[in-house]
Enzyme design. Structure first.
Site, short mmCIF file in Angstrom:
data_model
loop_
_atom_site.label_atom_id
_atom_site.label_comp_id
_atom_site.label_asym_id
_atom_site.label_seq_id
_atom_site.Cartn_x
_atom_site.Cartn_y
_atom_site.Cartn_z
N ARG A 169 0.83 -1.21 0.00
CA ARG A 169 0.00 0.00 0.00
C ARG A 169 0.86 1.26 0.00
O ARG A 169 0.46 2.28 -0.56
CB ARG A 169 -0.95 0.00 1.20
CG ARG A 169 -2.10 -0.95 0.97
CD ARG A 169 -3.09 -0.92 2.07
NE ARG A 169 -4.36 -1.45 1.62
CZ ARG A 169 -5.37 -1.74 2.41
NH1 ARG A 169 -5.27 -1.56 3.71
NH2 ARG A 169 -6.50 -2.20 1.92
N LYS A 224 -19.11 -15.50 3.36
CA LYS A 224 -20.53 -15.22 3.56
C LYS A 224 -21.22 -14.69 2.33
O LYS A 224 -20.73 -13.76 1.69
CB LYS A 224 -20.67 -14.15 4.65
CG LYS A 224 -20.29 -14.62 6.01
CD LYS A 224 -20.56 -13.47 6.93
CE LYS A 224 -20.27 -13.77 8.37
NZ LYS A 224 -20.36 -12.52 9.14
N GLY A 268 -8.85 -9.24 0.04
CA GLY A 268 -7.59 -9.67 0.63
C GLY A 268 -7.16 -11.07 0.24
O GLY A 268 -6.03 -11.28 -0.19
N GLY A 309 -13.11 -3.95 0.48
CA GLY A 309 -14.47 -3.42 0.66
C GLY A 309 -14.82 -2.40 -0.40
O GLY A 309 -15.92 -2.40 -0.96
P1 AMP Z 1 -14.20 -13.18 2.54
O1 AMP Z 1 -13.50 -12.28 3.52
O2 AMP Z 1 -15.66 -13.13 2.58
O3 AMP Z 1 -13.63 -13.05 1.13
O4 AMP Z 1 -13.88 -14.64 3.01
C1 AMP Z 1 -12.58 -15.16 3.13
C2 AMP Z 1 -12.61 -16.29 4.10
O5 AMP Z 1 -13.56 -17.26 3.66
C3 AMP Z 1 -11.29 -17.02 4.19
O6 AMP Z 1 -10.77 -16.85 5.49
C4 AMP Z 1 -11.66 -18.46 3.92
O7 AMP Z 1 -11.02 -19.36 4.81
C5 AMP Z 1 -13.15 -18.50 4.17
N1 AMP Z 1 -13.78 -19.61 3.47
C6 AMP Z 1 -13.82 -19.83 2.16
N2 AMP Z 1 -14.42 -21.00 1.90
C7 AMP Z 1 -14.77 -21.54 3.07
C8 AMP Z 1 -15.40 -22.75 3.47
N3 AMP Z 1 -15.81 -23.63 2.56
N4 AMP Z 1 -15.62 -22.97 4.78
C9 AMP Z 1 -15.20 -22.07 5.69
N5 AMP Z 1 -14.58 -20.92 5.39
C10 AMP Z 1 -14.36 -20.65 4.10
#
Ligand code: AMP
Length: 395
Positions: free
Chosen positions: A37, A202, A352, A375
């Protein structure tokens, strides 16, 4: 309309206040573990210095509680900047708008930079308070926003400070210009096929992005834990997978709106515990047995997604396909990263974890753009307008 950049402002002899995003990761000893950054802000800083301007830098770092906290000082970032700008005098102000900052800004000589202490040490920053903003605004003749990672926020340094500088040039820096160019061009005039890949933990974080991209893309590929909420919506079995039962209705709606455009995993790599050395199984989507949880897309899905990506002309990717920090459940994310790198498509990586996967695999040079803002890039892909950008001068 396009925004004016710092290149269009005569900065000779002027003080230029630049909002940068030096929110860098630090280890427990306060050492910077990734200075990307800071490096991404160099073109704007150098451009001002080379044209005879003097630079005042402001940034936040971490989430201090509206008060000074040694853990979140910007001093290491100022030191790193000094190393990256040999021959330039980089000084650090031990406060943000107090006596030290005022004295150092007043004494600013040619070819010099002052880095102000963390904006979030002041309650006025998060609250967007005008009294705080006016003190910052008084430091300079020109305002520059080069903090893409913070552009979706309305903190004082992003909105109230430029609002307090009406009549003076208020422009974007080269990093913000580049981020906006990639993220808005991809949306407004994409080369097709246009494929979006969305993963992560999520579905709730990405519903609006999925909705918006379904209206623009040719295919939206879903991975990560959010795929299991879609499985639930289709009446599938998800075992102990991470799901959001309260988002099932929204997932159903997206399935209806998306039709063939929305591509879901065919198989799942699951395990009987959240660990690398658990017992593993590959099963069809919607057939995850009790006692198991989905941790990655399965090999058939990885292959199918790679084929779709190979034919794409534009790719937008946000979020890992599985628990990419825990091998072997990084396989889906790695396969997608390889496919994006090999595709030759215009590729924009945000978020990230997907950005980290691309960097770790050494593909950063093979993609068009790795966004500095997770974000912010998501909100831009949702089609949102940012107040912090809207208020800047037009060309
Ligand atoms: P995000 O910040 O929403 O992009 O999510 C990233 C996080 O999602 C990472 O820490 C991953 O470990 C988690 N993640 C991705 N797939 C899975 C899964 N099948 N089960 C649990 N965590 C997950």
């Amino acid at each position: 309309m396009a925004k004016k950049t710092i290149a269009a402002v005569d900065v000779a002899g002027k003080k230029v206040l630049i909002r940068v995003d030096f929110n860098v990761p630090l280890d427990e000893n306060g050492n910077i573990t990734d200075d990307r950054r800071i490096r991404m802000a160099l073109p704007t800083i150098k451009s001002v210095l080379e044209r005879g301007g003097k630079v005042v830098l402001m940034s936040h770092l971490g989430r201090p509680k509206d008060a000074p906290d040694a853990k979140y000082t910007l001093r290491p970032a100022a030191i790193r900047l000094g190393e990256l700008l040999p021959g330039t005098n980089v000084v650090f102000a031990t406060d943000t708008v107090g006596e030290d900052a005022q004295a150092k800004v007043a004494a600013l000589a040619d070819n010099s930079v002052v880095v102000l202490e963390n904006l979030r040490f002041q309650p006025g920053e998060k609250k967007g308070l005008p009294e705080f903003a006016e003190k910052l605004a008084a430091f300079a003749d020109v305002y520059v926003n080069d903090a893409f990672g913070t552009c979706h926020r309305t903190d004082a340094s992003m909105v109230a400070v430029p609002n307090a500088m009406v009549g003076k040039p208020r422009v974007c820096g080269f990093l913000v210009e580049k981020e906006i160019k990639y993220l808005t061009d991809a949306i407004s005039s994409p080369q097709r096929p246009f494929v979006a890949i969305l993963g992560g933990a999520k579905v709730s974080d990405k519903i609006m992005v999925i909705k918006n991209l379904l209206g623009i893309c040719d295919k939206v590929l879903i991975g990560g834990a959010m795929a299991y909420t879609f499985s639930l919506a289709q009446g599938g079995k998800v075992g102990g997978s991470l799901v959001e039962p309260d988002k099932v209705d929204l997932a159903k709606e997206l399935l209806t709106v998306g039709g063939d455009k929305l591509v879901l995993p065919e198989d799942v790599h699951c395990g009987d515990a959240f660990s690398s050395d658990c017992n593993k199984k590959v099963v069809a989507s919607g057939e995850i047995p009790d006692g198991y949880e989905g941790l990655d897309i399965g090999p058939k899905t990885a292959e199918k997604y790679a084929k779709i990506i190979a034919d794409a002309k534009t790719v937008v990717w946000n979020g890992p396909m599985g628990v990419s920090e825990m091998p072997p459940f990084d396989f889906g994310t790695k396969t997608v990263a390889q496919a994006v790198a090999d595709s030759g498509a215009i590729s924009i990586i945000g978020g990230g974890d997907s950005a980290a996967a691309i960097q770790k695999l050494g593909f950063a040079d093979k993609v068009s753009h790795v966004s500095t803002g997770g974000g912010a890039s998501l909100e831009m892909l949702e089609g949102k307008k940012f107040a912090a950008v809207e208020l800047l001068d037009e060309i």
